[in-house]
Design a protein around this motif. Sequence first.
Motif, short mmCIF file in Angstrom:
data_model
loop_
_atom_site.label_atom_id
_atom_site.label_comp_id
_atom_site.label_asym_id
_atom_site.label_seq_id
_atom_site.Cartn_x
_atom_site.Cartn_y
_atom_site.Cartn_z
N GLY A 75 0.82 -1.22 0.00
CA GLY A 75 0.00 0.00 0.00
C GLY A 75 0.85 1.26 0.00
N ALA A 76 1.87 1.28 0.84
CA ALA A 76 2.77 2.44 0.88
C ALA A 76 3.52 2.58 -0.44
CB ALA A 76 3.75 2.31 2.05
N TYR A 77 3.92 1.45 -1.01
CA TYR A 77 4.61 1.45 -2.31
C TYR A 77 3.67 2.02 -3.39
CZ TYR A 77 6.66 -0.37 -6.63
OH TYR A 77 7.18 -0.51 -7.89
N ALA A 78 2.43 1.56 -3.40
CA ALA A 78 1.46 2.03 -4.40
C ALA A 78 1.25 3.54 -4.25
CB ALA A 78 0.14 1.29 -4.25
N GLU A 79 1.09 4.01 -3.02
CA GLU A 79 0.88 5.44 -2.82
C GLU A 79 2.07 6.24 -3.34
OE1 GLU A 79 -0.49 6.59 1.08
OE2 GLU A 79 -1.79 4.84 1.17
N ALA A 80 3.28 5.75 -3.08
CA ALA A 80 4.48 6.46 -3.53
C ALA A 80 4.66 6.36 -5.04
CB ALA A 80 5.71 5.89 -2.83
N THR A 81 4.28 5.25 -5.62
CA THR A 81 4.53 5.01 -7.04
C THR A 81 3.46 5.59 -7.95
OG1 THR A 81 5.68 2.99 -6.44
CG2 THR A 81 5.05 3.21 -8.74
N ILE A 82 2.18 5.37 -7.60
CA ILE A 82 1.11 5.84 -8.48
C ILE A 82 0.33 7.01 -7.89
CG2 ILE A 82 0.88 3.59 -9.61
CD1 ILE A 82 -1.70 3.15 -8.02
N GLY A 83 0.70 7.42 -6.67
CA GLY A 83 0.03 8.58 -6.09
C GLY A 83 -1.42 8.33 -5.74
N ARG A 84 -1.76 7.09 -5.50
CA ARG A 84 -3.13 6.71 -5.14
C ARG A 84 -3.09 5.82 -3.91
NH1 ARG A 84 -3.37 9.43 -9.26
NH2 ARG A 84 -5.07 9.56 -10.73
N SER A 85 -4.22 5.65 -3.29
CA SER A 85 -4.30 4.87 -2.06
C SER A 85 -4.06 3.39 -2.31
CB SER A 85 -5.69 5.03 -1.43
OG SER A 85 -6.66 4.36 -2.20
N ALA A 86 -3.77 2.69 -1.24
CA ALA A 86 -3.60 1.24 -1.31
C ALA A 86 -4.89 0.58 -1.80
CB ALA A 86 -3.21 0.70 0.06
N VAL A 87 -6.02 1.11 -1.38
CA VAL A 87 -7.31 0.56 -1.80
C VAL A 87 -7.44 0.67 -3.32
CG1 VAL A 87 -9.82 0.87 -1.68
CG2 VAL A 87 -8.44 0.99 0.40
N TYR A 88 -7.07 1.80 -3.87
CA TYR A 88 -7.13 1.99 -5.32
C TYR A 88 -6.22 0.98 -6.01
CZ TYR A 88 -6.83 4.31 -9.88
OH TYR A 88 -6.86 4.58 -11.22
N GLY A 89 -5.01 0.82 -5.49
CA GLY A 89 -4.09 -0.15 -6.05
C GLY A 89 -4.66 -1.55 -6.02
N HIS A 90 -5.30 -1.90 -4.91
CA HIS A 90 -5.93 -3.22 -4.79
C HIS A 90 -7.06 -3.36 -5.81
CE1 HIS A 90 -7.35 -6.90 -2.95
NE2 HIS A 90 -8.56 -6.38 -2.93
N GLN A 91 -7.86 -2.32 -5.95
CA GLN A 91 -8.96 -2.36 -6.91
C GLN A 91 -8.44 -2.55 -8.34
OE1 GLN A 91 -10.85 1.34 -5.91
NE2 GLN A 91 -12.32 0.36 -4.54
N LEU A 92 -7.33 -1.88 -8.66
CA LEU A 92 -6.74 -2.06 -9.99
C LEU A 92 -6.31 -3.50 -10.19
CD1 LEU A 92 -4.44 1.07 -10.46
CD2 LEU A 92 -6.66 0.63 -11.50
N ARG A 93 -5.68 -4.08 -9.19
CA ARG A 93 -5.21 -5.45 -9.30
C ARG A 93 -6.37 -6.40 -9.44
NH1 ARG A 93 -2.68 -5.43 -4.41
NH2 ARG A 93 -2.39 -7.67 -4.43
N GLU A 94 -7.45 -6.16 -8.72
CA GLU A 94 -8.64 -7.01 -8.84
C GLU A 94 -9.29 -6.83 -10.21
OE1 GLU A 94 -9.79 -9.42 -6.77
OE2 GLU A 94 -7.88 -9.03 -5.79
N LYS A 95 -9.35 -5.61 -10.69
CA LYS A 95 -9.95 -5.33 -12.00
C LYS A 95 -9.15 -6.02 -13.10
CE LYS A 95 -11.86 -1.55 -14.63
NZ LYS A 95 -12.22 -0.16 -14.64
N ARG A 96 -7.85 -6.06 -12.95
CA ARG A 96 -6.99 -6.70 -13.94
C ARG A 96 -7.33 -8.18 -14.04
NH1 ARG A 96 -3.57 -10.32 -15.03
NH2 ARG A 96 -1.75 -10.03 -16.28
N ARG A 97 -7.71 -8.78 -12.93
CA ARG A 97 -8.02 -10.22 -12.94
C ARG A 97 -9.36 -10.52 -13.60
NH1 ARG A 97 -6.08 -10.21 -7.09
NH2 ARG A 97 -3.91 -10.75 -7.32
N SER A 98 -10.28 -9.56 -13.52
CA SER A 98 -11.60 -9.83 -14.10
C SER A 98 -11.60 -9.45 -15.58
CB SER A 98 -12.68 -9.06 -13.34
OG SER A 98 -12.32 -7.74 -13.11
N PRO A 99 -12.43 -10.13 -16.37
CA PRO A 99 -12.45 -9.88 -17.82
C PRO A 99 -12.94 -8.51 -18.18
CG PRO A 99 -14.02 -11.62 -17.21
CD PRO A 99 -13.33 -11.16 -15.96
#
Length: 99
Positions: A75-99
């Motif tokens: 989460g801290a890495y995501a915030e530093a890298t993409i400037g978004r929250s850990a939750v947003y990063g998690h949502q992106l990763r989940e979205k990537r898994r779904s078609p």
Amino acid sequence: MLRLAEGQPDLERVRTVDAHDASELTKTEQRQKEPTEEVIGTALAAGDAAVWVIAQGLERAAKGRWWRRSRDSLGAYAEATIGRSAVYGHQLREKRRSP
């Protein structure tokens, strides 16, 4: 992407319409609406592609724990890298898994 916005009509030339106006679009409004909707669709597709690419990157960072020496968590890495929250990063990763 910014050049894409140039395909829309000048905002100053778009007529302000009352919230209760349900009249048919004028020919001018129709001519303004069509290219604007094309720009929206193209930008949306580009945005979806960008989200997919970001999610792929975060997936790799998660698998390799690339933050392990510089951050306390993904989460801290995501915030530093993409400037978004850990939750947003998690949502992106989940979205990537779904078609």
